[in-house]
Motif scaffolding. Structure first.
Motif, PDB file in Angstrom:
ATOM      1  N   MET A  13     -25.518 -72.009  28.274  1.00 29.37           N
ATOM      2  CA  MET A  13     -25.015 -70.847  28.978  1.00 29.37           C
ATOM      3  C   MET A  13     -24.970 -71.147  30.467  1.00 29.37           C
ATOM      4  N   SER A  14     -23.942 -70.748  31.125  1.00 31.64           N
ATOM      5  CA  SER A  14     -23.815 -71.001  32.545  1.00 31.64           C
ATOM      6  C   SER A  14     -24.756 -70.095  33.318  1.00 31.64           C
ATOM      7  N   SER A  15     -25.086 -70.501  34.579  1.00 32.22           N
ATOM      8  CA  SER A  15     -25.947 -69.669  35.407  1.00 32.22           C
ATOM      9  C   SER A  15     -25.281 -68.340  35.703  1.00 32.22           C
ATOM     10  N   GLU A  16     -23.940 -68.337  35.799  1.00 32.10           N
ATOM     11  CA  GLU A  16     -23.203 -67.098  36.044  1.00 32.10           C
ATOM     12  C   GLU A  16     -23.421 -66.113  34.904  1.00 32.10           C
ATOM     13  N   ALA A  17     -23.383 -66.615  33.647  1.00 37.95           N
ATOM     14  CA  ALA A  17     -23.589 -65.753  32.492  1.00 37.95           C
ATOM     15  C   ALA A  17     -25.011 -65.217  32.469  1.00 37.95           C
ATOM     16  N   GLU A  18     -25.997 -66.054  32.855  1.00 41.20           N
ATOM     17  CA  GLU A  18     -27.377 -65.617  32.880  1.00 41.20           C
ATOM     18  C   GLU A  18     -27.577 -64.494  33.881  1.00 41.20           C
ATOM     19  N   VAL A  19     -26.965 -64.630  35.040  1.00 44.95           N
ATOM     20  CA  VAL A  19     -27.052 -63.590  36.058  1.00 44.95           C
ATOM     21  C   VAL A  19     -26.463 -62.294  35.536  1.00 44.95           C
ATOM     22  N   LYS A  20     -25.327 -62.407  34.825  1.00 45.44           N
ATOM     23  CA  LYS A  20     -24.667 -61.225  34.285  1.00 45.44           C
ATOM     24  C   LYS A  20     -25.578 -60.487  33.320  1.00 45.44           C
ATOM     25  N   ILE A  21     -26.302 -61.230  32.474  1.00 42.65           N
ATOM     26  CA  ILE A  21     -27.211 -60.596  31.531  1.00 42.65           C
ATOM     27  C   ILE A  21     -28.289 -59.830  32.275  1.00 42.65           C
ATOM     28  N   VAL A  22     -28.869 -60.440  33.310  1.00 43.97           N
ATOM     29  CA  VAL A  22     -29.921 -59.784  34.072  1.00 43.97           C
ATOM     30  C   VAL A  22     -29.396 -58.525  34.747  1.00 43.97           C
ATOM     31  N   GLU A  23     -28.218 -58.616  35.344  1.00 41.67           N
ATOM     32  CA  GLU A  23     -27.634 -57.446  36.000  1.00 41.67           C
ATOM     33  C   GLU A  23     -27.435 -56.306  35.008  1.00 41.67           C
ATOM     34  N   TYR A  60     -27.591 -57.714  26.354  1.00 42.56           N
ATOM     35  CA  TYR A  60     -26.246 -58.294  26.505  1.00 42.56           C
ATOM     36  C   TYR A  60     -25.313 -57.779  25.416  1.00 42.56           C
ATOM     37  N   THR A  61     -25.789 -57.763  24.165  1.00 45.02           N
ATOM     38  CA  THR A  61     -24.935 -57.307  23.065  1.00 45.02           C
ATOM     39  C   THR A  61     -24.665 -55.815  23.150  1.00 45.02           C
ATOM     40  N   LEU A  62     -25.674 -55.031  23.540  1.00 43.52           N
ATOM     41  CA  LEU A  62     -25.505 -53.580  23.600  1.00 43.52           C
ATOM     42  C   LEU A  62     -24.611 -53.152  24.757  1.00 43.52           C
ATOM     43  N   GLY A  63     -24.387 -54.053  25.698  1.00 41.20           N
ATOM     44  CA  GLY A  63     -23.516 -53.743  26.828  1.00 41.20           C
ATOM     45  C   GLY A  63     -22.061 -54.083  26.580  1.00 41.20           C
ATOM     46  N   ARG A  64     -21.727 -54.467  25.343  1.00 39.98           N
ATOM     47  CA  ARG A  64     -20.369 -54.874  25.014  1.00 39.98           C
ATOM     48  C   ARG A  64     -19.929 -54.248  23.707  1.00 39.98           C
ATOM     49  N   LYS A  65     -18.628 -54.129  23.532  1.00 42.04           N
ATOM     50  CA  LYS A  65     -18.131 -53.606  22.268  1.00 42.04           C
ATOM     51  C   LYS A  65     -18.305 -54.667  21.185  1.00 42.04           C
ATOM     52  N   MET A  66     -18.213 -54.239  19.941  1.00 42.86           N
ATOM     53  CA  MET A  66     -18.308 -55.166  18.822  1.00 42.86           C
ATOM     54  C   MET A  66     -17.085 -56.072  18.797  1.00 42.86           C
ATOM     55  N   GLU A  67     -17.319 -57.370  18.779  1.00 53.10           N
ATOM     56  CA  GLU A  67     -16.211 -58.335  18.784  1.00 53.10           C
ATOM     57  C   GLU A  67     -16.540 -59.521  17.894  1.00 53.10           C
ATOM     58  N   GLY A  68     -16.688 -59.270  16.603  1.00 57.05           N
ATOM     59  CA  GLY A  68     -16.939 -60.354  15.669  1.00 57.05           C
ATOM     60  C   GLY A  68     -18.218 -61.101  15.992  1.00 57.05           C
ATOM     61  N   LYS A  69     -18.110 -62.419  16.054  1.00 52.36           N
ATOM     62  CA  LYS A  69     -19.267 -63.273  16.332  1.00 52.36           C
ATOM     63  C   LYS A  69     -19.324 -63.706  17.797  1.00 52.36           C
ATOM     64  N   HIS A  94     -20.641 -62.503  20.490  1.00 55.43           N
ATOM     65  CA  HIS A  94     -21.846 -62.343  21.286  1.00 55.43           C
ATOM     66  C   HIS A  94     -22.738 -63.576  21.234  1.00 55.43           C
ATOM     67  N   ILE A  95     -22.901 -64.141  20.036  1.00 58.03           N
ATOM     68  CA  ILE A  95     -23.823 -65.269  19.899  1.00 58.03           C
ATOM     69  C   ILE A  95     -23.251 -66.539  20.537  1.00 58.03           C
ATOM     70  N   ASP A  96     -21.939 -66.575  20.772  1.00 60.16           N
ATOM     71  CA  ASP A  96     -21.327 -67.768  21.347  1.00 60.16           C
ATOM     72  C   ASP A  96     -21.928 -68.129  22.702  1.00 60.16           C
ATOM     73  N   ILE A  97     -22.386 -67.109  23.423  1.00 60.59           N
ATOM     74  CA  ILE A  97     -22.914 -67.374  24.767  1.00 60.59           C
ATOM     75  C   ILE A  97     -24.234 -68.130  24.718  1.00 60.59           C
ATOM     76  N   LEU A  98     -24.871 -68.181  23.544  1.00 66.63           N
ATOM     77  CA  LEU A  98     -26.140 -68.898  23.401  1.00 66.63           C
ATOM     78  C   LEU A  98     -25.959 -70.345  22.959  1.00 66.63           C
ATOM     79  N   LYS A  99     -24.742 -70.723  22.589  1.00 66.84           N
ATOM     80  CA  LYS A  99     -24.523 -72.069  22.076  1.00 66.84           C
ATOM     81  C   LYS A  99     -24.546 -73.085  23.207  1.00 66.84           C
ATOM     82  N   LEU A 100     -25.180 -74.208  22.946  1.00 68.42           N
ATOM     83  CA  LEU A 100     -25.366 -75.206  23.997  1.00 68.42           C
ATOM     84  C   LEU A 100     -24.062 -75.783  24.512  1.00 68.42           C
ATOM     85  N   GLN A 101     -23.024 -75.827  23.655  1.00 65.13           N
ATOM     86  CA  GLN A 101     -21.767 -76.398  24.141  1.00 65.13           C
ATOM     87  C   GLN A 101     -21.101 -75.522  25.198  1.00 65.13           C
TER      88      GLN A 101
END
Length: 367
Positions: free
Chosen positions: A1-11, A347-356, A358-365
């Motif tokens: 996950m990028s640092s930008e995405a991590e910041v977004k989760i915290v915000e 993070y998941t509760l702050g977004r609409k349901m969109e298939g799979k 949400h978990i993509d942001i945790l993948k190392l790639q």
């Protein structure tokens, strides 16, 4: 996950608390006031509408697991559980030990709640910063398409997380029915966790211990009959953020569908069985061996449907990531990064349901 995405989760977590959903009209009342009208906001985009091409040949292929056999140490049944979690991410559980009386009392309590006048149900509406209560889930904008359902979500365990202001007081026996059902499902979940723990190369209690003090969240769903079920979705495609989800369905109405090999497969109810699915947290802990699977609910023209989903939710501060026993750097390298579970839940509760997605942001790639 990028640092930008991590910041977004915290915000997001600082703004939302555990999570929130915007208030929207009651679907039950919309259908009651005009049974032939489907408001534009509930009409899904053409590519998202239910398809009639779901094949009936696979109806009986959803795995069925006998919990009594698991509890008695049946190795063949444990292997069946392993296969179900790897190939389907979904299975139905029979001989689970929860009495018909408890199941029927739970269904009756849910039905009675949704029969209350709207003004009474609104007394239990979700707060601005909480997902417990009456309303709809995952509504994060005024533009998104809405699902054809109303819900009541309650945390039932541990006691310190219960918000009793959302528990109906005008329904005789409601609290007792929900608490008894929750207690019995805790036993079912424990047995499944213990067997998965062994399959994951650990001691029976290890997986439960790793989760810490788990929360049980109970989502009670009401899907009104719809004049145009081909245009709407009861629940949009999603995977669950939990570790496990146990679902109690109506015995006579098929509404749940899961995605298997790119085909939407109906989960035909087995009377008094429970449907179990793997959640995102367990997919991460198992390093992708066990799959959280995209699923949705569809509606019908004739009769309303209810269901009860019980989520087994890891302790807030648990840092989820692949367990050592599930990582083999040569054959199964680490697939996910580590993250505090509460941050992922927010993070998941702050977004609409969109298939799979949400978990993509945790993948190392994605790093």
């Amino acid at each position: 996950m990028s640092s930008e995405a991590e910041v977004k989760i915290v915000e997001d977590s600082e703004v939302l608390g555990w999570g929130s959903s915007l208030p929207v009209p009651s679907v039950q009342e919309l259908a009651r006031n005009d049974s032939q009208c489907v408001p534009e906001r509930y009409i899904q985009e053409p590519e998202d509408r239910p398809l009639h091409s779901v094949t009936t040949e696979v109806l009986n292929e959803i795995p069925v697991i006998n919990l009594s056999k698991l509890a008695n140490g049946d190795e063949d049944e444990r292997r069946n559980l392993d296969t179900a979690c790897k190939e389907w991410g979904f299975f139905q559980v029979i001989d689970h030990g929860v009495s018909d009386k408890v199941l029927h009392a739970m269904k009756a309590a849910v039905a009675e709640f949704f029969e209350l006048p709207l003004v009474e149900k609104k007394k239990y509406s979700m707060a601005a910063n909480d997902f417990q209560g009456y309303g709809q889930g995952y509504v994060v904008s005024d533009e998104q398409k809405l699902d054809w359902n109303d819900l009541l979500f309650l945390i039932t365990a541990p006691p310190k997380y219960k918000n009793m202001k959302h528990w109906p007081t005008t329904i005789t026996g409601f609290r007792e029915a929900v608490e008894k059902y929750s207690t019995e499902l805790q036993k079912v979940g424990d047995e499944i966790f213990e067997n998965l723990s062994v399959l994951m190369g650990m001691e029976r209690e290890s997986l439960k211990d790793i989760h810490g003090v788990m929360k049980l969240g109970v989502r009670m769903n009401y899907y009104p009959a719809c004049a145009r079920p081909d245009l709407v979705l009861g629940v949009s495609p999603h995977s669950d953020a939990s570790s496990l989800t146990l679902l109690l369905q109506d015995d006579d109405i098929t509404g749940l569908q899961i995605k298997n090999k790119e085909i939407w497969v109906p989960v035909k109810p087995i009377p008094n069985a429970l449907v179990v699915n793997i959640g995102d947290a367990l997919e991460v802990l198992s390093n992708g061996a066990y799959k959280s699977v995209e699923h949705r609910a569809v509606t019908n023209q004739q009769i309303p449907r209810i269901s009860v989903a019980t989520f087994f939710i890891p302790e807030d501060e648990l840092e989820i990531g692949p367990l050592d026993s599930m990582v083999d750097e040569e054959h199964r390298p680490r697939m996910f990064k580590r993250i505090k579970y509460l941050d992922y839940l927010r993070y998941t509760l702050g977004r609409k349901m969109e298939g799979k997605s949400h978990i993509d942001i945790l993948k190392l790639q994605n790093m």
